[in-house]
Design a protein around this motif. Structure first.
Motif, PDB file in Angstrom:
ATOM      1  N   ARG A 169      -8.170  -7.431 -10.436  1.00 32.96           N
ATOM      2  CA  ARG A 169      -9.071  -6.787  -9.460  1.00 32.96           C
ATOM      3  C   ARG A 169      -8.279  -5.998  -8.437  1.00 32.96           C
ATOM      4  N   ASP A 170      -7.214  -6.615  -7.916  1.00 30.36           N
ATOM      5  CA  ASP A 170      -6.437  -5.956  -6.878  1.00 30.36           C
ATOM      6  C   ASP A 170      -5.755  -4.703  -7.408  1.00 30.36           C
ATOM      7  N   ARG A 171      -5.321  -4.738  -8.652  1.00 37.89           N
ATOM      8  CA  ARG A 171      -4.714  -3.550  -9.257  1.00 37.89           C
ATOM      9  C   ARG A 171      -5.717  -2.404  -9.295  1.00 37.89           C
ATOM     10  N   LEU A 172      -6.947  -2.691  -9.732  1.00 37.37           N
ATOM     11  CA  LEU A 172      -7.960  -1.639  -9.792  1.00 37.37           C
ATOM     12  C   LEU A 172      -8.306  -1.140  -8.396  1.00 37.37           C
ATOM     13  N   LEU A 173      -8.400  -2.043  -7.441  1.00 37.85           N
ATOM     14  CA  LEU A 173      -8.692  -1.668  -6.062  1.00 37.85           C
ATOM     15  C   LEU A 173      -7.652  -0.684  -5.539  1.00 37.85           C
ATOM     16  N   LEU A 174      -6.387  -0.980  -5.764  1.00 34.26           N
ATOM     17  CA  LEU A 174      -5.313  -0.117  -5.288  1.00 34.26           C
ATOM     18  C   LEU A 174      -5.336   1.243  -5.970  1.00 34.26           C
ATOM     19  N   VAL A 175      -5.390   1.229  -7.297  1.00 31.64           N
ATOM     20  CA  VAL A 175      -5.303   2.477  -8.055  1.00 31.64           C
ATOM     21  C   VAL A 175      -6.532   3.345  -7.809  1.00 31.64           C
ATOM     22  N   LEU A 176      -7.708   2.721  -7.852  1.00 31.78           N
ATOM     23  CA  LEU A 176      -8.933   3.483  -7.650  1.00 31.78           C
ATOM     24  C   LEU A 176      -9.026   3.990  -6.210  1.00 31.78           C
ATOM     25  N   GLY A 177      -8.599   3.159  -5.258  1.00 27.63           N
ATOM     26  CA  GLY A 177      -8.653   3.558  -3.859  1.00 27.63           C
ATOM     27  C   GLY A 177      -7.822   4.790  -3.586  1.00 27.63           C
ATOM     28  N   LEU A 178      -6.610   4.853  -4.153  1.00 23.78           N
ATOM     29  CA  LEU A 178      -5.761   6.017  -3.933  1.00 23.78           C
ATOM     30  C   LEU A 178      -6.261   7.218  -4.731  1.00 23.78           C
ATOM     31  N   ALA A 179      -6.620   6.998  -5.988  1.00 23.39           N
ATOM     32  CA  ALA A 179      -7.044   8.119  -6.833  1.00 23.39           C
ATOM     33  C   ALA A 179      -8.352   8.738  -6.365  1.00 23.39           C
ATOM     34  N   LEU A 180      -9.225   7.928  -5.785  1.00 23.40           N
ATOM     35  CA  LEU A 180     -10.498   8.435  -5.254  1.00 23.40           C
ATOM     36  C   LEU A 180     -10.346   8.989  -3.844  1.00 23.40           C
ATOM     37  N   MET A 181      -9.199   8.667  -3.197  1.00 24.20           N
ATOM     38  CA  MET A 181      -9.074   8.884  -1.753  1.00 24.20           C
ATOM     39  C   MET A 181     -10.274   8.207  -1.094  1.00 24.20           C
ATOM     40  N   GLY A 182     -10.495   6.969  -1.482  1.00 23.79           N
ATOM     41  CA  GLY A 182     -11.735   6.288  -1.137  1.00 23.79           C
ATOM     42  C   GLY A 182     -11.729   5.602   0.209  1.00 23.79           C
ATOM     43  N   ARG A 183     -12.842   5.698   0.892  1.00 23.20           N
ATOM     44  CA  ARG A 183     -13.087   4.875   2.072  1.00 23.20           C
ATOM     45  C   ARG A 183     -13.377   3.456   1.585  1.00 23.20           C
ATOM     46  N   ARG A 184     -13.052   2.484   2.399  1.00 26.52           N
ATOM     47  CA  ARG A 184     -13.292   1.109   1.958  1.00 26.52           C
ATOM     48  C   ARG A 184     -14.780   0.838   1.758  1.00 26.52           C
ATOM     49  N   SER A 185     -15.626   1.497   2.558  1.00 25.93           N
ATOM     50  CA  SER A 185     -17.074   1.321   2.386  1.00 25.93           C
ATOM     51  C   SER A 185     -17.526   1.858   1.036  1.00 25.93           C
ATOM     52  N   LEU A 296      -4.666   3.829   1.554  1.00 24.15           N
ATOM     53  CA  LEU A 296      -4.955   4.332   0.210  1.00 24.15           C
ATOM     54  C   LEU A 296      -5.549   5.735   0.281  1.00 24.15           C
ATOM     55  N   ARG A 297      -6.504   5.911   1.173  1.00 23.51           N
ATOM     56  CA  ARG A 297      -7.151   7.218   1.337  1.00 23.51           C
ATOM     57  C   ARG A 297      -6.143   8.263   1.824  1.00 23.51           C
ATOM     58  N   ALA A 298      -5.368   7.891   2.835  1.00 22.68           N
ATOM     59  CA  ALA A 298      -4.352   8.802   3.354  1.00 22.68           C
ATOM     60  C   ALA A 298      -3.299   9.091   2.297  1.00 22.68           C
ATOM     61  N   GLY A 299      -2.941   8.067   1.531  1.00 19.77           N
ATOM     62  CA  GLY A 299      -1.932   8.252   0.494  1.00 19.77           C
ATOM     63  C   GLY A 299      -2.380   9.213  -0.588  1.00 19.77           C
ATOM     64  N   GLY A 300      -3.645   9.114  -0.988  1.00 19.86           N
ATOM     65  CA  GLY A 300      -4.160  10.022  -2.008  1.00 19.86           C
ATOM     66  C   GLY A 300      -4.057  11.470  -1.569  1.00 19.86           C
ATOM     67  N   ALA A 301      -4.453  11.739  -0.323  1.00 19.66           N
ATOM     68  CA  ALA A 301      -4.397  13.104   0.189  1.00 19.66           C
ATOM     69  C   ALA A 301      -2.954  13.580   0.334  1.00 19.66           C
ATOM     70  N   THR A 302      -2.077  12.700   0.790  1.00 21.30           N
ATOM     71  CA  THR A 302      -0.693  13.076   1.039  1.00 21.30           C
ATOM     72  C   THR A 302       0.053  13.401  -0.250  1.00 21.30           C
ATOM     73  N   VAL A 303      -0.081  12.527  -1.259  1.00 14.19           N
ATOM     74  CA  VAL A 303       0.652  12.772  -2.514  1.00 14.19           C
ATOM     75  C   VAL A 303       0.079  13.978  -3.256  1.00 14.19           C
ATOM     76  N   ALA A 304      -1.234  14.210  -3.098  1.00 14.61           N
ATOM     77  CA  ALA A 304      -1.835  15.375  -3.743  1.00 14.61           C
ATOM     78  C   ALA A 304      -1.293  16.662  -3.138  1.00 14.61           C
ATOM     79  N   TYR A 305      -1.204  16.718  -1.816  1.00  8.75           N
ATOM     80  CA  TYR A 305      -0.704  17.930  -1.173  1.00  8.75           C
ATOM     81  C   TYR A 305       0.773  18.144  -1.491  1.00  8.75           C
ATOM     82  N   ALA A 306       1.526  17.046  -1.512  1.00 10.90           N
ATOM     83  CA  ALA A 306       2.947  17.153  -1.849  1.00 10.90           C
ATOM     84  C   ALA A 306       3.142  17.664  -3.269  1.00 10.90           C
ATOM     85  N   ALA A 307       2.152  17.404  -4.140  1.00  9.39           N
ATOM     86  CA  ALA A 307       2.228  17.875  -5.526  1.00  9.39           C
ATOM     87  C   ALA A 307       1.703  19.293  -5.680  1.00  9.39           C
ATOM     88  N   GLY A 308       1.292  19.932  -4.576  1.00  6.39           N
ATOM     89  CA  GLY A 308       0.865  21.319  -4.621  1.00  6.39           C
ATOM     90  C   GLY A 308      -0.624  21.547  -4.753  1.00  6.39           C
TER      91      GLY A 308
END
Length: 347
Positions: A169-185, A296-308
């Motif tokens: 569960r925690d693995r999916l939470l982490l991966v989905l949270g970053l990939a979605l740039m998801g809010r916890r709600s 997770l949300r901040a990380g998704g946006a940050t790594v996406a921008y760093a990737a162009g």
């Protein structure tokens, strides 16, 4: 003629309807200003739950302070709001909390039929002076949760025991949270049927979000991953196996799990913060104790921008408003290193 309520602006569901001062010979009766319990509930639910709770708390504190100070809370004067703001500054509250208090007072006035009251110029000048004094005294502005990088994400997933339901569960939470740039709600609100596997990865339906006021919903595409630990499809499949074995073929996607490994009801929003922080600590990620679900949300946006990835694409994917200053903060954090004036100058 302005007909003012004699009670607080928006009653909670189940409370008595607000009382109005009726004009003479208007033809209206109390029935014309009465709301049923169900209508009150719908009006209250039109505001996001977190915002509603925060504003209700701020409004209660403000009205109590007004009562103790011999001031009128509704409608309040600009002088009252400025004095209240100054008192919050004297108490050492965080500027973000004071901003929220001002917003709550204004919102309650608007809902009560007092738009643009009380004026906020004096209150905001007092707050500006307070922010400057804090900065000069060595204080910092609003602290933000650090973004989770891809390396940090893999380290945190590695800290999950994937032979257990909690680990999956925690693995999916982490991966989905970053990939979605998801809010916890958004994450805890996901239903199992909101995620489906397609040829290119996963399609995740976000039924409602902070910027989707009318809950029209949006489907977010999550491509397959290149690393076995953080591949969203692999994480999704492994968690589905757990849900199937537990008999949860419908309902909430992310669920509580007790120490015996029993899968229970839906996961709470506060639990997401705890899970992210605990895994960061276990993984030995720098500044782990400052990590939150927002990382997770901040990380998704940050790594996406760093990737162009273009800013507009990031904002749409993360369900930010097109000109959101939050996205711009993440971008500046990347740019100050990538486009640094001192890079390659020979120091």
């Amino acid at each position: 003629m302005d007909y003012e309520r004699e009670t607080r602006p928006v009653p909670a569901a189940g409370e008595q309807p607000p009382i109005y001062a009726l004009p003479e010979n208007s033809g209206h009766t109390a029935a014309d200003y009465t709301l049923s319990a169900r209508t009150q509930e719908r009006i209250a639910d039109g505001v996001p739950a977190n915002t509603r709770r925060a504003y209700a708390r701020q409004w209660a504190v403000f009205t109590a302070w007004c009562a103790d100070s011999g001031r009128i809370a509704l409608p309040a004067t600009a002088h009252t709001l400025a004095e209240y703001t100054s008192q919050l500054c004297e108490a050492g509250q965080a500027p973000a909390s004071i901003e929220q208090a001002i917003a709550a007072v204004r919102t309650m006035h608007r809902l009560a039929g007092h738009p643009d009251r009380p004026a906020t110029e004096s209150a905001r000048l007092a707050l500006r002076a307070y922010k400057r004094q804090r900065a000069e005294a060595g204080g910092r502005g609003q602290r933000e949760a650090p973004p989770i990088t891809i390396d940090a994400l893999r380290a945190m997933v590695s800290a999950c025991d994937l032979d257990t339901p909690i680990g999956r569960r925690d693995r999916l939470l982490l991966v989905l949270g970053l990939a979605l740039m998801g809010r916890r709600s958004e994450l805890v609100a996901l239903q199992r049927e909101d995620v489906r596997e397609v040829a290119d990865g996963l399609e995740v339906t976000i039924r409602t979000s902070k910027t989707d006021k009318d809950s029209t919903g949006e489907t977010i595409a999550i491509p397959r991953g290149s690393h076995p630990l953080t591949d969203p499809v692999a994480a999704w499949r492994d968690w589905l196996t757990v849900l199937d074995q537990a008999g949860h073929t419908t309902g909430r996607l992310l669920r509580r799990i007790n120490r015996h490994g029993t899968v229970g009801p839906s996961l709470g929003a506060d639990a997401v913060n705890t899970i992210v922080r605990d895994l960061a600590v276990r993984a030995g990620v720098p500044s782990a104790d400052t990590f939150t679900a927002h990382s997770l949300r901040a990380g998704g946006a940050t790594v996406a921008y760093a990737a162009g990835v273009p800013v507009a694409v990031i904002a749409k994917h993360g369900r930010w408003a097109p000109a959101s200053p939050v996205v711009l903060r993440y971008i500046r954090a990347v740019d100050r290193w990538r486009d640094n004036a001192m890079r390659n100058v020979g120091l």
